[in-house]
Design an enzyme around this catalytic site. Structure first.
Site, PDB file in Angstrom:
ATOM      1  N   LYS A   1      12.170  -2.786   1.093  1.00 50.91           N
ATOM      2  CA  LYS A   1      12.085  -2.124  -0.218  1.00 50.91           C
ATOM      3  C   LYS A   1      13.411  -2.155  -0.958  1.00 50.91           C
ATOM      4  O   LYS A   1      13.439  -2.260  -2.179  1.00 50.91           O
ATOM      5  CB  LYS A   1      11.615  -0.668  -0.060  1.00 50.91           C
ATOM      6  CG  LYS A   1      10.140  -0.551   0.279  1.00 50.91           C
ATOM      7  CD  LYS A   1       9.658   0.876   0.061  1.00 50.91           C
ATOM      8  CE  LYS A   1       8.194   1.032   0.437  1.00 50.91           C
ATOM      9  NZ  LYS A   1       7.768   2.441   0.406  1.00 50.91           N
TER      10      LYS A   1
ATOM     11  N   LYS B   1      -7.436  -9.570   2.960  1.00 48.76           N
ATOM     12  CA  LYS B   1      -7.888  -8.193   3.087  1.00 48.76           C
ATOM     13  C   LYS B   1      -8.189  -7.569   1.723  1.00 48.76           C
ATOM     14  O   LYS B   1      -7.476  -7.830   0.767  1.00 48.76           O
ATOM     15  CB  LYS B   1      -6.740  -7.416   3.762  1.00 48.76           C
ATOM     16  CG  LYS B   1      -7.123  -6.163   4.462  1.00 48.76           C
ATOM     17  CD  LYS B   1      -5.906  -5.590   5.185  1.00 48.76           C
ATOM     18  CE  LYS B   1      -5.246  -4.537   4.313  1.00 48.76           C
ATOM     19  NZ  LYS B   1      -4.415  -3.585   5.065  1.00 48.76           N
TER      20      LYS B   1
ATOM     21  N   LYS C   1      -5.835  -2.287  -2.280  1.00 45.92           N
ATOM     22  CA  LYS C   1      -5.730  -1.620  -3.575  1.00 45.92           C
ATOM     23  C   LYS C   1      -4.655  -2.243  -4.448  1.00 45.92           C
ATOM     24  O   LYS C   1      -4.658  -2.083  -5.657  1.00 45.92           O
ATOM     25  CB  LYS C   1      -5.473  -0.124  -3.390  1.00 45.92           C
ATOM     26  CG  LYS C   1      -4.249   0.211  -2.590  1.00 45.92           C
ATOM     27  CD  LYS C   1      -4.255   1.685  -2.209  1.00 45.92           C
ATOM     28  CE  LYS C   1      -3.355   1.948  -1.035  1.00 45.92           C
ATOM     29  NZ  LYS C   1      -3.792   3.067  -0.217  1.00 45.92           N
TER      30      LYS C   1
END
Ligand code: AMP
Ligand code: TRP
Length: 328
Positions: free
Chosen positions: A113, A194, A197
């Site tokens: 990140k 997959k 979202k």
């Protein structure tokens, strides 16, 4: 025998997909029967990266209402918001002072990140310590998480062991309970990946709050193949196999029974039935959600959770102060 304690934090993203519903929520509903289950919204973790305040506050309320609508029972789980309990951050500070800069620097999620944004916050760096506080405050035996969070549970163990060595027996040493990969639900538009979202094309992703006609359209538009026979064949018919998996997960039928039942059906017919099953299940969830989202009941659940969780965490906080040598 006393039930073991499980504890999980959920980041307030506000969206739950059919993949989450089948993959994770079913397991959480099982745990609430087996364990003393603690569940909180990790809203203090959510602010380690930039997030708009309106979105955040909406997401927090939505997510808690969604989980309850999906079957997480407030009478069987301690449910609360992390930010409602100031002891988490206080405990985190005392743990931070017993955590090494070096070990936090090695966290994979931090490395990923921070590489994406040069102006990352200090909170992104100390994130795993707050997570350790979340876990250790409640003497959790098990921490159900996805595999990406395993390293954070391991550092929580390391911190607890170190603290206990230095100050005496303060913390229970938790164990990660890695979610077994059950059936992976795939993207309806691209059944090689997959259902997620964060996927760019949301046409292949069914969300739990999608309207019935949106669900219908997405299922009808699901990518299939030219074989034309409802068959469980992940290699040659990944799209149809995915629909069989969805149908199986929601009805409890097994894949052979489904293939047999629809052996003479065309894809259009099968898609209609799969759509029906999803719509039926999700409209029940949506009804519960709509009843809850603006209700006093939801605030009562959160107020009760706030009080109970503070009581537990405060005890640990006072014990830590005492062991460290602060005035208690
Ligand atoms: P995420 O939404 O990626 O943070 O995932 C939360 C949890 O939901 C994961 O640990 C999985 O157990 C489950 N999950 C997410 N997406 C899927 C999927 N497409 N199929 C099955 N399980 C999923
Ligand atoms: N970091 C976790 C995640 O992103 C959420 C979380 C915060 C958590 N505190 C926790 C999970 C404590 C388990 C236990 O998924």
């Amino acid at each position: 025998m006393e039930k073991k304690v499980t504890l999980t934090g959920l980041q307030p993203t506000g969206v739950i997909t059919l993949g989450n519903y089948i993959g994770a929520i079913g397991q959480m509903v099982e745990y609430q029967e087996k364990y003393n289950s603690i569940l909180f919204i990790a809203d203090m973790h959510a602010i380690t990266v930039p997030i708009d305040s309106e979105t955040l506050s909406k997401n927090i309320r939505q997510l808690i209402a969604l989980y309850i609508a999906c079957g997480i029972d407030p009478d069987k789980n301690l449910i609360f918001l992390q930010s409602d309990n100031e002891f988490h951050a206080n405990i985190s500070w005392m743990l931070e002072c017993n955590t090494y800069f070096g070990e936090l620097s090695r966290m994979t999620q931090f490395k990923d990140k921070s590489a994406k944004n040069a102006n990352f916050s200090a909170g992104l760096f100390t994130y795993p310590v707050l997570m350790a506080a979340d876990i250790l405050a409640y003497d959790a035996d098990y921490v159900p998480v996805g595999v990406d969070q395993k390293q954070h549970v391991e550092i929580a163990r390391d911190i607890a062991i170190r603290f206990n060595k230095k100050y005496g027996d303060v913390f229970k040493i938790p164990e990660p309970l890695i979610r077994i990969e059950g059936t992976k639900i795939l993207d309806l538009q691209d059944p090689t990946k997959k259902m997620s979202k964060s996927s760019e094309n949301q046409k292949g992703v069914i969300r739990i709050l999608d309207d019935a006609d949106v669900i219908r359209k997405k299922v009808n538009a699901a990518v299939t193949d030219s074989i034309g026979k409802v068959n469980y064949d992940p290699i040659n018919q990944p799209g149809i196999t995915n629909l069989i998996n969805i149908y199986a997960s929601l009805t409890g039928l097994n894949k052979e029974e489904i293939a047999k039942k629809y052996a003479d059906a065309n894809y259009g017919t099968f898609k209609r039935e799969v759509g029906d099953v999803i719509i039926e299940r999700f409209s029940a969830v949506q009804e519960k959600y709509n009843d809850l989202i603006n209700s006093k009941r939801l605030d009562e659940i959160l107020d009760e959770g706030k009080e109970k969780s503070r009581e537990i965490a405060k005890k640990k906080y006072i014990l830590m102060k005492e062991k460290i040598g602060l005035r208690r």
